[in-house]
Write an enzyme that holds these catalytic residues in place. Sequence first.
Site, PDB file in Angstrom:
ATOM      1  N   GLY A   1      35.048  49.911  41.236  1.00 25.10           N
ATOM      2  CA  GLY A   1      34.694  48.500  41.141  1.00 25.10           C
ATOM      3  C   GLY A   1      33.215  48.309  40.894  1.00 25.10           C
TER       4      GLY A   1
ATOM      5  N   PRO B   1      29.314  47.069  41.227  1.00 26.72           N
ATOM      6  CA  PRO B   1      28.415  47.176  42.378  1.00 26.72           C
ATOM      7  C   PRO B   1      28.503  45.940  43.263  1.00 26.72           C
ATOM      8  CG  PRO B   1      27.242  47.628  40.337  1.00 26.72           C
ATOM      9  CD  PRO B   1      28.600  47.174  39.956  1.00 26.72           C
TER      10      PRO B   1
ATOM     11  N   THR C   1      30.817  45.032  45.337  1.00 26.31           N
ATOM     12  CA  THR C   1      32.119  44.438  45.604  1.00 26.31           C
ATOM     13  C   THR C   1      32.695  44.893  46.941  1.00 26.31           C
ATOM     14  OG1 THR C   1      32.977  46.158  44.167  1.00 26.31           O
ATOM     15  CG2 THR C   1      32.859  43.945  43.265  1.00 26.31           C
TER      16      THR C   1
ATOM     17  N   THR D   1      31.595  50.421  49.736  1.00 30.72           N
ATOM     18  CA  THR D   1      31.060  51.074  50.923  1.00 30.72           C
ATOM     19  C   THR D   1      31.608  50.414  52.174  1.00 30.72           C
ATOM     20  OG1 THR D   1      29.053  51.303  49.630  1.00 30.72           O
ATOM     21  CG2 THR D   1      28.938  51.925  51.922  1.00 30.72           C
TER      22      THR D   1
ATOM     23  N   GLU E   1      42.362  33.726  27.605  1.00 27.20           N
ATOM     24  CA  GLU E   1      43.353  34.466  28.399  1.00 27.20           C
ATOM     25  C   GLU E   1      44.677  33.707  28.447  1.00 27.20           C
ATOM     26  OE1 GLU E   1      42.959  37.513  29.337  1.00 27.20           O
ATOM     27  OE2 GLU E   1      40.852  37.576  28.750  1.00 27.20           O
TER      28      GLU E   1
ATOM     29  N   HIS F   1      46.630  34.540  25.353  1.00 22.61           N
ATOM     30  CA  HIS F   1      47.392  35.792  25.463  1.00 22.61           C
ATOM     31  C   HIS F   1      48.671  35.554  26.241  1.00 22.61           C
ATOM     32  CE1 HIS F   1      44.492  38.512  23.790  1.00 22.61           C
ATOM     33  NE2 HIS F   1      43.559  38.257  24.680  1.00 22.61           N
TER      34      HIS F   1
ATOM     35  N   ASP G   1      40.229  43.009  21.532  1.00 26.03           N
ATOM     36  CA  ASP G   1      41.540  42.646  20.990  1.00 26.03           C
ATOM     37  C   ASP G   1      41.641  43.082  19.531  1.00 26.03           C
ATOM     38  OD1 ASP G   1      42.005  41.447  23.375  1.00 26.03           O
ATOM     39  OD2 ASP G   1      41.634  39.401  22.674  1.00 26.03           O
TER      40      ASP G   1
END
Length: 649
Positions: A239, A241, A243, A246, A463, A466, A537
């Site tokens: 993921g 940085p 997020t 750690t 989106e 799609h 795409d």
Amino acid sequence: MAKDNNNNTSPKKPKFSSYWIYGIILVLIIGMQFFSGGSSWQSPPDITPSKLQDYLKDGDVSKIQIITNTRQAKVYLTKEAQQKEVHKDALSKTLIPSTSQIPQYQLKYGDLQNFENDIKKTIDENDLTASVEYEQESNLFGELLLNLLPFILIIGIWIFLMRRMSGGAGGGAGGQIFNIGKSKARLFDEKTDMKVTFKDVAGLEGAKEEVQEIVDFLKNPEKYTSLGGKIPKGALLVGAPGTGKTLLAKAVAGEAKVPFFSLSGSDFVEMFVGVGASRVRDLFKQAKDKSPAIIFIDEIDAIGRARGKNNITGSNDERENTLNQLLTEMDGFGTNTNVIVLAATNRADILDKALMRAGRFDRQIYVDLPDVRERKEIFEVHLRPIKISDNLDLEFLAKQTPGFSGADIANVCNEAALIAARNGRKAVDKQSFLDAVDRIVGGLEKKNKIITPGEKKTIAFHEAGHATVSWMLEHAAPLVKVTIVPRGQSLGAAWYLPEERLIVRPEQMSDEMCATLGGRAAEKVIFDKISTGALSDLEKVTKQARAMVTIYGLNDKVGNLTYYDSSGQTDYNFSKPYSEKTAQLIDQEISKIIEAQYIRAIEILEQNKDKLTELAEHLLEKEVIFKDDLERIFGKRPFTKEEEELQEN
Ligand code: ADP
Ligand code: ZN
């Protein structure tokens, strides 16, 4: 998370620091000075050569020692003379007056020859008993120092360099040279009040569910091993940085109540050969001693980048050795070791495939940027210790922070508290938060992470395009999830359930291409503008169309032939296996296929414009939508099959 929990990392052992070396050298020097004789310790008073002549004539002198290399002479008095009043002064200055080992006077002479002659003459003329001796004085201390100086310098420089290289700036770094092969992992355990639990991790439901299994393994290994199952050895947290990778790993350790070794991939790599590998060995040894335990390696791409690429010079061997050692260790520890390795990266795609093989990091857990609902939860976690005003609307805050990571939100909360304090508020209010968001956004803009409302709208329609097209086409893979939360390089993403097909028919390919073009088509239909957002795409569609024409023989004009070479030996980079004319034909056909699908997508969207808009608006609000939402808008999909596998698109 740079808290200093360093204190308990290792049992106290006597440190052999470089200061000891300095100390020993100092003691040696003082010692040498002390033992190198009284001469330099305490020198007798000086007299002039004429005074010496006087004393000689008086018969006070028993011995004259001429030191030829330093142009000095030492004068020893007779026993009787030592009692005389004139010499009392000189005698009181020497430490031990009675011995004949120590001269009572010393003098400097100019020319040895003249000095000698003078003395001889006086002795002969007066018929004296004084004797004359010749000696060379060696200054033991001085010479030793001269001999040792280069070594001392070299050792000094060496120590200095070693400390610099091992990055041992800061306090207590004395023993770095001797610890260079030791792992630099920081250990968190029960003693270092680390109490991160799943409660502190907001959102990330999927990821939490997956690591829950690891927690269970660690808590209760026998339950799983008794049935012959194997405990997983590693999981990869993937993921962006900030997020919470750690944080999640720490929460796993906190939930399972096991020690947690934390270090960064770059900690392994040092400029010395073999250091990385030995650090890996040491780390696993430490972890095994404390098992069950968790090892957390942040930024594993520092060592885990794919091997063998661009490696003509043979450089970077060190990184490879480190990686190999890591793989060996992971293979080596048996199922009863109970050490689980968690690693974090934001680039799973560049990692060496060997890392992902079964028995290593065979699980990949995605830790995505939070959507609107998750951001609200993260706000809740980070507002716990902050005094906020009563009417603060978390929902509103979450909406104001699209594209923010968990770390950014934590930052916003802290910044807001500071701003409120600076303005003398009693509690942190909405305006402070908005100011804080503005400030953080300023930082994010530089990193190109921020999405303007206009962009967000475009992404949502893209989106939604799609999703709409793929829903309407029989052979396109049905959609399970769409999001407009940025993910990696792409701005949004849609997940489909692809069918497993052994043979693909042209109409299936066409439908897929049409769905892929649905994003750009939606932009065209709604805004009558297109954008660069459709790059990947277009890449996908172009490849697919080219494959239809040149590989699978699915094009009438080009015919039933393929330019595919299964042996992989021909290199078409320089010469194409077809004529210029065919090349033109191929290009035309590819373009025709794609244009046809694009027009088809536009038609579908024109017909379903209202639904497309509804979907996009839903997306704008929720940031993620699932199959259920689609069914609510479009009704049940007429051609549903039950599919199993997920694929990201
Ligand atoms: P990463 O390792 O992914 O770069 P971290 O785990 O170091 O990120 O996260 C940095 C900080 O951001 C954490 O200490 C925490 O305060 C905050 N944070 C990130 N994600 C979350 C989350 N899901 N819930 C609560 N706090 C979070
Ligand atoms: Zn797209």
